[in-house]
Design a protein around this motif. Sequence first.
Motif, PDB file in Angstrom:
ATOM      1  N   LEU A 134       0.877  -1.376   0.009  1.00  0.00           N
ATOM      2  CA  LEU A 134       0.249  -0.011  -0.017  1.00  0.00           C
ATOM      3  C   LEU A 134       0.833   1.243  -0.159  1.00  0.00           C
ATOM      4  O   LEU A 134       0.544   2.660  -0.605  1.00  0.00           O
ATOM      5  N   GLY A 135       2.056   1.173   0.590  1.00  0.00           N
ATOM      6  CA  GLY A 135       3.074   2.394   0.472  1.00  0.00           C
ATOM      7  C   GLY A 135       3.402   2.564  -0.973  1.00  0.00           C
ATOM      8  O   GLY A 135       3.597   3.558  -1.458  1.00  0.00           O
ATOM      9  N   ALA A 136       3.646   1.371  -1.694  1.00  0.00           N
ATOM     10  CA  ALA A 136       4.016   1.584  -3.113  1.00  0.00           C
ATOM     11  C   ALA A 136       2.699   2.182  -3.715  1.00  0.00           C
ATOM     12  O   ALA A 136       3.093   2.889  -4.754  1.00  0.00           O
ATOM     13  N   MET A 137       1.618   1.676  -3.577  1.00  0.00           N
ATOM     14  CA  MET A 137       0.257   2.238  -4.348  1.00  0.00           C
ATOM     15  C   MET A 137       0.313   3.635  -3.919  1.00  0.00           C
ATOM     16  O   MET A 137      -0.179   4.321  -4.852  1.00  0.00           O
ATOM     17  N   ALA A 138       0.523   4.301  -2.741  1.00  0.00           N
ATOM     18  CA  ALA A 138       0.422   5.440  -2.338  1.00  0.00           C
ATOM     19  C   ALA A 138       1.435   6.314  -3.237  1.00  0.00           C
ATOM     20  O   ALA A 138       0.810   7.478  -3.428  1.00  0.00           O
ATOM     21  N   ALA A 139       2.541   5.850  -3.270  1.00  0.00           N
ATOM     22  CA  ALA A 139       3.552   6.711  -3.933  1.00  0.00           C
ATOM     23  C   ALA A 139       2.993   6.844  -5.547  1.00  0.00           C
ATOM     24  O   ALA A 139       3.209   7.893  -5.879  1.00  0.00           O
ATOM     25  N   ALA A 140       2.646   5.607  -6.128  1.00  0.00           N
ATOM     26  CA  ALA A 140       2.352   5.801  -7.271  1.00  0.00           C
ATOM     27  C   ALA A 140       1.031   6.697  -7.558  1.00  0.00           C
ATOM     28  O   ALA A 140       0.855   7.550  -8.616  1.00  0.00           O
ATOM     29  N   SER A 141       0.303   6.579  -6.523  1.00  0.00           N
ATOM     30  CA  SER A 141      -0.928   7.270  -6.719  1.00  0.00           C
ATOM     31  C   SER A 141      -0.889   8.795  -6.666  1.00  0.00           C
ATOM     32  O   SER A 141      -1.406   9.711  -7.209  1.00  0.00           O
ATOM     33  N   VAL A 142      -0.051   9.248  -5.728  1.00  0.00           N
ATOM     34  CA  VAL A 142       0.258  10.606  -5.493  1.00  0.00           C
ATOM     35  C   VAL A 142       0.942  11.193  -6.654  1.00  0.00           C
ATOM     36  O   VAL A 142       0.632  12.458  -7.397  1.00  0.00           O
ATOM     37  N   LEU A 143       1.723  10.409  -7.339  1.00  0.00           N
ATOM     38  CA  LEU A 143       2.549  10.712  -8.647  1.00  0.00           C
ATOM     39  C   LEU A 143       1.478  11.132  -9.880  1.00  0.00           C
ATOM     40  O   LEU A 143       1.446  11.950 -10.399  1.00  0.00           O
ATOM     41  N   TRP A 144       0.660  10.008  -9.821  1.00  0.00           N
ATOM     42  CA  TRP A 144      -0.397   9.962 -10.955  1.00  0.00           C
ATOM     43  C   TRP A 144      -1.179  11.241 -10.678  1.00  0.00           C
ATOM     44  O   TRP A 144      -1.436  11.890 -11.616  1.00  0.00           O
ATOM     45  N   LEU A 145      -1.614  11.514  -9.357  1.00  0.00           N
ATOM     46  CA  LEU A 145      -2.475  12.726  -9.260  1.00  0.00           C
ATOM     47  C   LEU A 145      -1.782  13.951  -9.636  1.00  0.00           C
ATOM     48  O   LEU A 145      -2.450  15.172 -10.097  1.00  0.00           O
ATOM     49  N   GLY A 146      -0.599  14.214  -9.148  1.00  0.00           N
ATOM     50  CA  GLY A 146       0.236  15.177  -9.549  1.00  0.00           C
ATOM     51  C   GLY A 146       0.384  15.601 -10.821  1.00  0.00           C
ATOM     52  O   GLY A 146       0.487  16.606 -11.439  1.00  0.00           O
ATOM     53  N   GLY A 147       0.735  14.371 -11.501  1.00  0.00           N
ATOM     54  CA  GLY A 147       0.856  14.474 -12.925  1.00  0.00           C
ATOM     55  C   GLY A 147      -0.246  14.627 -13.827  1.00  0.00           C
ATOM     56  O   GLY A 147      -0.127  15.524 -14.708  1.00  0.00           O
ATOM     57  N   GLN A 148      -1.517  14.459 -13.253  1.00  0.00           N
ATOM     58  CA  GLN A 148      -2.779  14.809 -13.963  1.00  0.00           C
ATOM     59  C   GLN A 148      -3.082  16.285 -13.751  1.00  0.00           C
ATOM     60  O   GLN A 148      -3.484  16.854 -14.498  1.00  0.00           O
ATOM     61  N   ALA A 149      -2.548  16.846 -12.378  1.00  0.00           N
ATOM     62  CA  ALA A 149      -2.802  18.226 -12.394  1.00  0.00           C
ATOM     63  C   ALA A 149      -1.837  18.743 -13.118  1.00  0.00           C
ATOM     64  O   ALA A 149      -2.365  19.967 -13.700  1.00  0.00           O
TER      65      ALA A 149
END
Length: 292
Positions: free
Chosen positions: A115-130
């Motif tokens: 879940l830590g890996a998922m969180a890191a990837a999700s934060v990057l995805w959300l930041g990238g989408q923004a």
Amino acid sequence: MPLTISIGPLLLPAPFVLLLLCVAVGLGWVHWRTRQQAPGERQALAQVVQGAVLVGALAARLGFVLHYHQAYLAHPWSVLDIRDGGWAPWPGLMAAWFYAAWATRTARTRQRLVLGAMAAASVLWLGGQAALLWHAPRGQSLPAFASLSMRGAPVQLQCLRGRPAVVNLWATWCPYCRSELHALAQAQGQYPEVQFVFVNQGEAPQTIAQFLQSQRLALDPVVLDGKGELARHYGQTGLPLTLFFDAQGRLVSSRVGVMSQASLQQRIEAAQSAELARLGAAPAPKDPGIGC
């Protein structure tokens, strides 16, 4: 300017590159956090992350297909052609998280790592989408481009104001262009309230006419851009490029690469929704006609 990344001869959409980067970050997180553990454990955790990516991708595609299922009924096998860019990201993200939590439900330590890996990837995805939304070419006006159609009629793109418009840049030598022109022709008949303009890049009228006849395509208007001015205006080297404008002549979205009937419908509806949202603030401009 459409958001694409060139890698040699390949022209990749920025959202796809962002997704690959997120996967790499997730796997890299697992590798770093488990560097002191046995290789078997590291491999097991990496497989969970890979499974989450696969489940998320399937859910994202399925969510899009279900939403636009009518567009796929005529050609069901086109569901498998993921080049059309048809994805529903939020169902995909939720499915990936659910799978990761379920796959590690019996091992708390492993679950925290995944879940830590998922969180890191999700934060990057959300930041990238923004970031992509921030740099998206929204609000640009119709370009000052004027030329002749295949029928010899003058065409000025700035005269498209009054109704939503779809401007497609294409060429007969481009296989993706050839693939999506039939979807665009169908959409032109399906959405009479939307203006469609097909701007050929750099080809002779005879070549265009022979191609349209051989493919039985009744596109209108087909506009000649012998020097590729419009593609250069948008800094685009790859085709096809499709631009979606609202009724006030402002760019709502753009797409580099082939589109299916479903992904085309998605973007046309987005342009129409953008216009409806503005109608309460200002009256729609009068339609002057494509030739003014």
